[in-house]
Scaffold this motif. Structure first.
Motif, PDB file in Angstrom:
ATOM      1  N   ILE A   1       0.867  -1.182   0.000  1.00 60.52           N
ATOM      2  CA  ILE A   1       0.000   0.000   0.000  1.00 60.52           C
ATOM      3  C   ILE A   1       0.899   1.226   0.000  1.00 60.52           C
ATOM      4  O   ILE A   1       1.760   1.382   0.863  1.00 60.52           O
ATOM      5  N   GLU A   2       0.697   2.101  -0.969  1.00 59.23           N
ATOM      6  CA  GLU A   2       1.643   3.205  -1.194  1.00 59.23           C
ATOM      7  C   GLU A   2       1.729   4.203  -0.051  1.00 59.23           C
ATOM      8  O   GLU A   2       2.747   4.858   0.118  1.00 59.23           O
ATOM      9  N   TRP A   3       0.695   4.334   0.753  1.00 59.55           N
ATOM     10  CA  TRP A   3       0.704   5.351   1.800  1.00 59.55           C
ATOM     11  C   TRP A   3       1.051   4.824   3.190  1.00 59.55           C
ATOM     12  O   TRP A   3       0.937   5.534   4.179  1.00 59.55           O
ATOM     13  N   THR A   4       1.507   3.555   3.278  1.00 58.71           N
ATOM     14  CA  THR A   4       1.886   3.015   4.588  1.00 58.71           C
ATOM     15  C   THR A   4       3.052   2.053   4.463  1.00 58.71           C
ATOM     16  O   THR A   4       3.334   1.526   3.399  1.00 58.71           O
ATOM     17  N   ASP A   5       3.752   1.841   5.558  1.00 55.65           N
ATOM     18  CA  ASP A   5       4.874   0.907   5.589  1.00 55.65           C
ATOM     19  C   ASP A   5       4.487  -0.436   6.206  1.00 55.65           C
ATOM     20  O   ASP A   5       5.151  -1.437   5.979  1.00 55.65           O
ATOM     21  N   ALA A   6       3.428  -0.453   7.019  1.00 56.06           N
ATOM     22  CA  ALA A   6       3.042  -1.679   7.703  1.00 56.06           C
ATOM     23  C   ALA A   6       1.535  -1.677   7.947  1.00 56.06           C
ATOM     24  O   ALA A   6       0.899  -0.625   7.956  1.00 56.06           O
ATOM     25  N   THR A   7       0.974  -2.867   8.153  1.00 56.92           N
ATOM     26  CA  THR A   7      -0.441  -3.007   8.461  1.00 56.92           C
ATOM     27  C   THR A   7      -0.618  -3.921   9.666  1.00 56.92           C
ATOM     28  O   THR A   7       0.261  -4.731   9.982  1.00 56.92           O
ATOM     29  N   TRP A   8      -1.762  -3.803  10.341  1.00 53.52           N
ATOM     30  CA  TRP A   8      -2.055  -4.645  11.492  1.00 53.52           C
ATOM     31  C   TRP A   8      -3.557  -4.822  11.588  1.00 53.52           C
ATOM     32  O   TRP A   8      -4.304  -3.845  11.563  1.00 53.52           O
ATOM     33  N   ASN A   9      -4.015  -6.050  11.654  1.00 54.06           N
ATOM     34  CA  ASN A   9      -5.433  -6.354  11.821  1.00 54.06           C
ATOM     35  C   ASN A   9      -5.636  -6.936  13.216  1.00 54.06           C
ATOM     36  O   ASN A   9      -5.486  -8.140  13.412  1.00 54.06           O
ATOM     37  N   PRO A  10      -5.963  -6.106  14.216  1.00 55.88           N
ATOM     38  CA  PRO A  10      -6.093  -6.615  15.581  1.00 55.88           C
ATOM     39  C   PRO A  10      -7.342  -7.455  15.818  1.00 55.88           C
ATOM     40  O   PRO A  10      -7.380  -8.241  16.743  1.00 55.88           O
ATOM     41  N   ILE A  11      -8.361  -7.311  14.980  1.00 55.85           N
ATOM     42  CA  ILE A  11      -9.609  -8.051  15.147  1.00 55.85           C
ATOM     43  C   ILE A  11      -9.819  -8.963  13.939  1.00 55.85           C
ATOM     44  O   ILE A  11      -9.727  -8.519  12.800  1.00 55.85           O
ATOM     45  N   THR A  12     -10.101 -10.245  14.187  1.00 54.71           N
ATOM     46  CA  THR A  12     -10.423 -11.169  13.111  1.00 54.71           C
ATOM     47  C   THR A  12     -11.692 -11.915  13.464  1.00 54.71           C
ATOM     48  O   THR A  12     -11.988 -12.151  14.629  1.00 54.71           O
ATOM     49  N   GLY A  13     -12.447 -12.270  12.433  1.00 51.46           N
ATOM     50  CA  GLY A  13     -13.708 -12.971  12.611  1.00 51.46           C
ATOM     51  C   GLY A  13     -14.876 -12.046  12.375  1.00 51.46           C
ATOM     52  O   GLY A  13     -14.714 -10.826  12.292  1.00 51.46           O
ATOM     53  N   CYS A  14     -16.067 -12.630  12.258  1.00 55.01           N
ATOM     54  CA  CYS A  14     -17.256 -11.828  11.989  1.00 55.01           C
ATOM     55  C   CYS A  14     -18.491 -12.715  12.062  1.00 55.01           C
ATOM     56  O   CYS A  14     -18.392 -13.910  12.332  1.00 55.01           O
ATOM     57  N   SER A  15     -19.637 -12.119  11.806  1.00 55.96           N
ATOM     58  CA  SER A  15     -20.910 -12.831  11.696  1.00 55.96           C
ATOM     59  C   SER A  15     -21.568 -12.435  10.386  1.00 55.96           C
ATOM     60  O   SER A  15     -21.436 -11.297   9.952  1.00 55.96           O
ATOM     61  N   VAL A  16     -22.278 -13.352   9.790  1.00 58.68           N
ATOM     62  CA  VAL A  16     -23.029 -13.049   8.576  1.00 58.68           C
ATOM     63  C   VAL A  16     -24.293 -12.308   9.009  1.00 58.68           C
ATOM     64  O   VAL A  16     -25.091 -12.825   9.790  1.00 58.68           O
ATOM     65  N   VAL A  17     -24.465 -11.076   8.504  1.00 58.53           N
ATOM     66  CA  VAL A  17     -25.604 -10.266   8.929  1.00 58.53           C
ATOM     67  C   VAL A  17     -26.491  -9.801   7.775  1.00 58.53           C
ATOM     68  O   VAL A  17     -27.573  -9.276   8.015  1.00 58.53           O
ATOM     69  N   SER A  18     -26.025  -9.961   6.530  1.00 56.80           N
ATOM     70  CA  SER A  18     -26.840  -9.508   5.394  1.00 56.80           C
ATOM     71  C   SER A  18     -26.471 -10.286   4.139  1.00 56.80           C
ATOM     72  O   SER A  18     -25.432 -10.949   4.091  1.00 56.80           O
ATOM     73  N   PRO A  19     -27.268 -10.196   3.096  1.00 58.83           N
ATOM     74  CA  PRO A  19     -26.946 -10.867   1.840  1.00 58.83           C
ATOM     75  C   PRO A  19     -25.626 -10.389   1.237  1.00 58.83           C
ATOM     76  O   PRO A  19     -24.958 -11.121   0.529  1.00 58.83           O
ATOM     77  N   GLY A  20     -25.226  -9.163   1.549  1.00 62.49           N
ATOM     78  CA  GLY A  20     -23.958  -8.641   1.040  1.00 62.49           C
ATOM     79  C   GLY A  20     -22.751  -9.412   1.554  1.00 62.49           C
ATOM     80  O   GLY A  20     -21.681  -9.393   0.944  1.00 62.49           O
ATOM     81  N   CYS A  21     -22.908 -10.091   2.677  1.00 64.71           N
ATOM     82  CA  CYS A  21     -21.804 -10.868   3.248  1.00 64.71           C
ATOM     83  C   CYS A  21     -21.381 -12.010   2.326  1.00 64.71           C
ATOM     84  O   CYS A  21     -20.280 -12.541   2.467  1.00 64.71           O
TER      85      CYS A  21
ATOM     86  N   ASN B   1     -20.402 -11.860  -0.561  1.00 65.10           N
ATOM     87  CA  ASN B   1     -19.242 -11.430  -1.351  1.00 65.10           C
ATOM     88  C   ASN B   1     -18.065 -10.969  -0.505  1.00 65.10           C
ATOM     89  O   ASN B   1     -17.171 -10.304  -1.008  1.00 65.10           O
ATOM     90  N   CYS B   2     -18.028 -11.318   0.766  1.00 62.87           N
ATOM     91  CA  CYS B   2     -16.977 -10.862   1.678  1.00 62.87           C
ATOM     92  C   CYS B   2     -15.638 -11.535   1.354  1.00 62.87           C
ATOM     93  O   CYS B   2     -15.493 -12.748   1.475  1.00 62.87           O
ATOM     94  N   TYR B   3     -14.651 -10.721   0.965  1.00 65.51           N
ATOM     95  CA  TYR B   3     -13.333 -11.269   0.632  1.00 65.51           C
ATOM     96  C   TYR B   3     -12.642 -11.804   1.878  1.00 65.51           C
ATOM     97  O   TYR B   3     -11.917 -12.799   1.826  1.00 65.51           O
ATOM     98  N   ALA B   4     -12.825 -11.166   3.029  1.00 63.73           N
ATOM     99  CA  ALA B   4     -12.155 -11.605   4.253  1.00 63.73           C
ATOM    100  C   ALA B   4     -12.667 -12.974   4.699  1.00 63.73           C
ATOM    101  O   ALA B   4     -11.895 -13.821   5.149  1.00 63.73           O
ATOM    102  N   MET B   5     -13.963 -13.207   4.553  1.00 67.40           N
ATOM    103  CA  MET B   5     -14.542 -14.493   4.914  1.00 67.40           C
ATOM    104  C   MET B   5     -13.987 -15.593   4.006  1.00 67.40           C
ATOM    105  O   MET B   5     -13.628 -16.673   4.469  1.00 67.40           O
TER     106      MET B   5
END
Length: 68
Positions: free
Chosen positions: A7-27, A29-33
């Motif tokens: 990512i051009e505007w950062t040197d590092a990334t961190w995802n402190p939260i992982t996981g989720c619940s399916v709450v709508s039809p849009g889920c 297409n969730c790339y993270a899931m």
């Protein structure tokens, strides 16, 4: 934390939260899931967060805080 990022505007990334619940039809297409249930399913921070279905991996509702 990823010490290097393409990512051009950062040197590092961190995802402190992982996981989720399916709450709508849009889920559907969730790339993270999809990643959590395929390529990353054996990664310690993603293991066990999805269940396999005929339509592909689906979040199981568990959410984790990743301190490391």
């Amino acid at each position: 934390m990823a010490d290097h990022s393409l990512i051009e505007w950062t040197d590092a990334t961190w995802n402190p939260i992982t996981g989720c619940s399916v709450v709508s039809p849009g889920c559907t297409n969730c790339y993270a899931m999809r990643l959590a249930g395929t390529r990353l399913k054996h990664h310690p921070s993603r293991a066990g967060l999805t269940v396999d279905t005929k339509a592909g991996p689906v979040w199981n509702g568990e959410v984790r805080f990743n301190e490391q």
